[in-house]
Write a protein that holds these residues in place. Structure first.
Motif, PDB file in Angstrom:
ATOM      1  N   PRO A   1      45.478  -5.268 -10.672  1.00 15.72           N
ATOM      2  CA  PRO A   1      45.586  -4.779  -9.420  1.00 15.72           C
ATOM      3  C   PRO A   1      46.182  -3.632  -9.324  1.00 15.72           C
ATOM      4  O   PRO A   1      46.902  -2.951  -9.998  1.00 15.72           O
ATOM      5  N   SER A   2      46.039  -2.930  -8.028  1.00 16.88           N
ATOM      6  CA  SER A   2      46.501  -1.619  -7.778  1.00 16.88           C
ATOM      7  C   SER A   2      47.957  -1.617  -7.691  1.00 16.88           C
ATOM      8  O   SER A   2      48.376  -2.764  -7.385  1.00 16.88           O
ATOM      9  N   ALA A   3      48.506  -0.626  -7.682  1.00 17.09           N
ATOM     10  CA  ALA A   3      50.011  -0.630  -7.153  1.00 17.09           C
ATOM     11  C   ALA A   3      50.520  -1.158  -6.052  1.00 17.09           C
ATOM     12  O   ALA A   3      51.349  -2.165  -6.016  1.00 17.09           O
TER      13      ALA A   3
ATOM     14  N   TYR B   1      44.231  12.832 -22.550  1.00 17.71           N
ATOM     15  CA  TYR B   1      43.215  11.766 -22.338  1.00 17.71           C
ATOM     16  C   TYR B   1      43.843  10.638 -21.745  1.00 17.71           C
ATOM     17  O   TYR B   1      43.471  10.023 -20.616  1.00 17.71           O
ATOM     18  N   LYS B   2      44.933   9.880 -22.451  1.00 18.68           N
ATOM     19  CA  LYS B   2      45.502   8.692 -22.296  1.00 18.68           C
ATOM     20  C   LYS B   2      46.311   9.065 -20.856  1.00 18.68           C
ATOM     21  O   LYS B   2      46.077   8.246 -19.859  1.00 18.68           O
ATOM     22  N   LEU B   3      47.105   9.996 -20.740  1.00 23.67           N
ATOM     23  CA  LEU B   3      47.598  10.404 -19.518  1.00 23.67           C
ATOM     24  C   LEU B   3      46.895  10.366 -18.285  1.00 23.67           C
ATOM     25  O   LEU B   3      47.237   9.848 -17.335  1.00 23.67           O
ATOM     26  N   LEU B   4      46.107  11.490 -18.325  1.00 22.46           N
ATOM     27  CA  LEU B   4      45.203  11.462 -17.144  1.00 22.46           C
ATOM     28  C   LEU B   4      44.291  10.303 -16.794  1.00 22.46           C
ATOM     29  O   LEU B   4      43.995   9.958 -15.468  1.00 22.46           O
ATOM     30  N   GLY B   5      43.733   9.545 -17.725  1.00 25.02           N
ATOM     31  CA  GLY B   5      42.957   8.292 -17.497  1.00 25.02           C
ATOM     32  C   GLY B   5      44.020   7.531 -16.857  1.00 25.02           C
ATOM     33  O   GLY B   5      43.486   6.679 -15.914  1.00 25.02           O
ATOM     34  N   CYS B   6      45.220   7.156 -17.030  1.00 20.19           N
ATOM     35  CA  CYS B   6      46.168   6.248 -16.698  1.00 20.19           C
ATOM     36  C   CYS B   6      46.492   6.581 -14.937  1.00 20.19           C
ATOM     37  O   CYS B   6      46.373   5.928 -14.134  1.00 20.19           O
TER      38      CYS B   6
ATOM     39  N   TYR C   1      44.909   1.766  -9.937  1.00 21.22           N
ATOM     40  CA  TYR C   1      46.234   1.195  -9.834  1.00 21.22           C
ATOM     41  C   TYR C   1      46.894   2.089  -8.976  1.00 21.22           C
ATOM     42  O   TYR C   1      47.517   1.462  -8.096  1.00 21.22           O
ATOM     43  N   PHE C   2      46.920   3.101  -9.265  1.00 20.26           N
ATOM     44  CA  PHE C   2      47.754   4.207  -8.345  1.00 20.26           C
ATOM     45  C   PHE C   2      46.997   4.802  -6.943  1.00 20.26           C
ATOM     46  O   PHE C   2      47.703   5.358  -5.946  1.00 20.26           O
ATOM     47  N   ALA C   3      45.663   4.424  -6.839  1.00 18.54           N
ATOM     48  CA  ALA C   3      44.977   4.668  -5.774  1.00 18.54           C
ATOM     49  C   ALA C   3      45.029   6.210  -5.198  1.00 18.54           C
ATOM     50  O   ALA C   3      45.710   6.445  -4.004  1.00 18.54           O
TER      51      ALA C   3
ATOM     52  N   PRO D   1      44.721  10.100  -3.647  1.00 17.78           N
ATOM     53  CA  PRO D   1      43.611  10.516  -2.722  1.00 17.78           C
ATOM     54  C   PRO D   1      42.777  11.623  -3.350  1.00 17.78           C
ATOM     55  O   PRO D   1      41.536  11.813  -2.882  1.00 17.78           O
ATOM     56  N   ARG D   2      42.963  12.150  -4.797  1.00 16.64           N
ATOM     57  CA  ARG D   2      42.245  12.980  -5.358  1.00 16.64           C
ATOM     58  C   ARG D   2      42.359  12.840  -6.976  1.00 16.64           C
ATOM     59  O   ARG D   2      43.473  12.630  -7.179  1.00 16.64           O
ATOM     60  N   GLN D   3      41.255  13.357  -7.683  1.00 16.60           N
ATOM     61  CA  GLN D   3      41.358  13.166  -9.138  1.00 16.60           C
ATOM     62  C   GLN D   3      42.450  14.095  -9.646  1.00 16.60           C
ATOM     63  O   GLN D   3      42.293  15.622  -9.314  1.00 16.60           O
ATOM     64  N   LEU D   4      43.278  13.912 -10.398  1.00 12.70           N
ATOM     65  CA  LEU D   4      44.238  15.110 -11.112  1.00 12.70           C
ATOM     66  C   LEU D   4      43.388  15.546 -12.541  1.00 12.70           C
ATOM     67  O   LEU D   4      43.245  14.511 -13.294  1.00 12.70           O
ATOM     68  N   LYS D   5      43.299  16.848 -12.563  1.00 15.33           N
ATOM     69  CA  LYS D   5      42.534  17.277 -13.761  1.00 15.33           C
ATOM     70  C   LYS D   5      43.442  17.983 -14.755  1.00 15.33           C
ATOM     71  O   LYS D   5      42.727  18.258 -15.828  1.00 15.33           O
ATOM     72  N   SER D   6      44.897  17.699 -14.603  1.00 14.42           N
ATOM     73  CA  SER D   6      45.566  18.570 -15.751  1.00 14.42           C
ATOM     74  C   SER D   6      47.160  17.715 -15.746  1.00 14.42           C
ATOM     75  O   SER D   6      47.194  17.195 -14.744  1.00 14.42           O
ATOM     76  N   VAL D   7      47.403  17.978 -16.852  1.00 15.55           N
ATOM     77  CA  VAL D   7      48.978  17.376 -17.029  1.00 15.55           C
ATOM     78  C   VAL D   7      49.971  18.148 -15.675  1.00 15.55           C
ATOM     79  O   VAL D   7      50.711  17.496 -15.255  1.00 15.55           O
ATOM     80  N   GLN D   8      49.654  19.360 -15.625  1.00 17.02           N
ATOM     81  CA  GLN D   8      50.470  20.268 -14.862  1.00 17.02           C
ATOM     82  C   GLN D   8      50.236  19.574 -13.339  1.00 17.02           C
ATOM     83  O   GLN D   8      51.193  19.356 -12.654  1.00 17.02           O
TER      84      GLN D   8
END
Length: 419
Positions: free
Chosen positions: A8-10, A250-255, A260-262, A264-271
């Protein structure tokens, strides 16, 4: 549906955890490859009577809550005589849930008949034999004829008896589980036996070694962890530290981009992720993803570390934000010696950790040590209703439920590889 998608989501997890969660823990049984064979559900002592708790457990099987806790894996739990006689029809529709039985159940003919019908309809049955003599013992024979599994207490049986009893059961076509395997010497003795699974505290302990030596992959992991600690890196520095590790990124950004975290927008980098979540929190998640790279360690070990980390952070809610992040690290690293297969002082010598964390892990002192002691007591089922306020047990139950959901979600991404 993937395992990650089933979590489930957070927000949903928080709602579920805030409901009156069952005061239970899941204890893994591992097969010969140290993969999960089954969970055992153990009830914590609570203000409620045992019968009420067990009825609630059956209700959570019906509504799917217990299945989510164990991720749909084979699971065994102990039920009272009354429930086994009256309300076990639900188990006949849930073939992944089985029943743990004590040897004295063999003396109840009506119960044995009921259990035989359950077994015929696909309900797994496990006799928790302990150190009871089983060879040609007419007192337990009625159960041995219908159970598929028998658990032996490896802490109470000498090596010769454990071997002969395992071989006797195996020759009968019964699957054997060695329980209470709490040290690595016992574990290695069990490896040569005809066992289906092994269960015990050995999983959470490092194997003793005369001279600790870290493999190249683990030294590389420690170098990464050291870089994440030194100089308190910010978003830009975190991005630079992991930019050359495509799998880790890859793992980090996929998570972080999962449902789960819902976000508002996709994060495209670790920064970007570090800016959004905060550098300290993201650093902890990088630790998590990096530790999954110790692929020769049992997956349930990393799950246990993740559960500890999340529980530690939640129990530290009364502390300042910086200390809550350190509490997460303390929980995660509390099993670092087992994950690295080296003594804790040797492993931490390579890491410039905050004094509060290293003191908790090496000397069992300070505020984080108190939290870890509470978590270990919960894991061991040592929080007793007569000695601990029921409110604490219920709070721990809610925190544990949320922690398992979070840990299972994160591990599902940590275990992924790019296509």
């Amino acid at each position: 549906m993937s395992e990650a998608a089933a979590i489930p989501s957070a927000q949903d997890a928080s709602v579920a955890a805030n409901e009156q969660a069952l005061p239970v823990i899941r204890l893994p049984m591992l097969d010969s490859k140290r993969e999960l064979f089954a969970y055992e559900i153990v009830f914590q002592d609570d203000a409620e009577d045992e019968a009420t708790l067990m009825r609630r457990a059956l209700a959570t099987i019906t509504d799917g809550a217990l299945a989510r806790l164990v991720r749909g894996n084979r699971t065994f739990l102990r039920l009272s005589h009354e429930l086994l006689m009256e309300e076990t029809d639900v188990l006949q529709h849930q073939p992944r849930f089985g029943v743990l039985l004590r040897p004295e159940a063999a003396a109840d003919a009506a119960l044995v008949e009921r259990l035989a019908r359950m077994a015929q309809r696909g309900c797994p049955l496990m006799l928790d034999a302990g150190d009871t003599t089983l060879e040609f013992n007419p007192a337990v024979e009625p159960l041995l004829k219908i159970v598929q599994f028998v658990r032996l207490d490896a802490s109470k049986l000498d090596p010769a008896t454990l071997r002969s009893r395992s071989e006797y059961l195996h020759a009968r076509g019964t699957h054997v589980v060695a329980g209470h395997v709490d040290d690595h010497d016992t574990y290695h003795r069990c490896e040569s036996l005809p066992l289906q699974a092994i269960q015990g505290q050995f999983l959470l302990k490092p194997e003793p070694v005369a001279v600790p030596v870290l493999a190249a992959s683990r030294l590389s992991l420690l170098r990464l962890m050291k870089a994440l600690q030194e100089g308190n890196p910010g978003p830009v520095e975190l991005g630079q530290i992991v930019r050359d590790d495509a799998i880790l990124s890859y793992k980090l950004l996929g998570c972080v981009n999962s449902a789960y975290f819902a976000l508002p927008r996709q994060l495209k980098s670790v920064q970007q992720a570090a800016i959004f979540f905060g550098a300290a929190r993201l650093r902890n998640w990088i630790y998590t993803m990096a530790l999954s790279g110790t692929g020769d360690r049992p997956p349930e070990l990393l799950r246990a570390a993740l559960i500890r980390a999340h529980m530690c952070e939640k129990l530290a809610q009364h502390m300042p934000a910086e200390q809550r992040e350190m509490a997460f690290t303390a929980g995660l690293f509390s099993l670092l010696d087992a994950m690295m297969e080296a003594p804790m002082d040797f492993v931490l010598w390579h890491l410039p950790l905050a004094r509060e964390i290293s003191t908790a892990l090496l000397e069992n002192k300070g505020p984080f040590a108190i939290l870890l002691e509470q978590i270990r007591a919960w894991e061991a089922g040592n929080l007793r209703g007569g000695e601990v306020q029921p409110q604490l047990i219920r709070r721990m139950a809610a925190i544990y439920l949320e922690a398992t959901q979070w840990a299972d979600h994160v591990y599902a991404f940590a275990d992924q590889r790019p296509n």
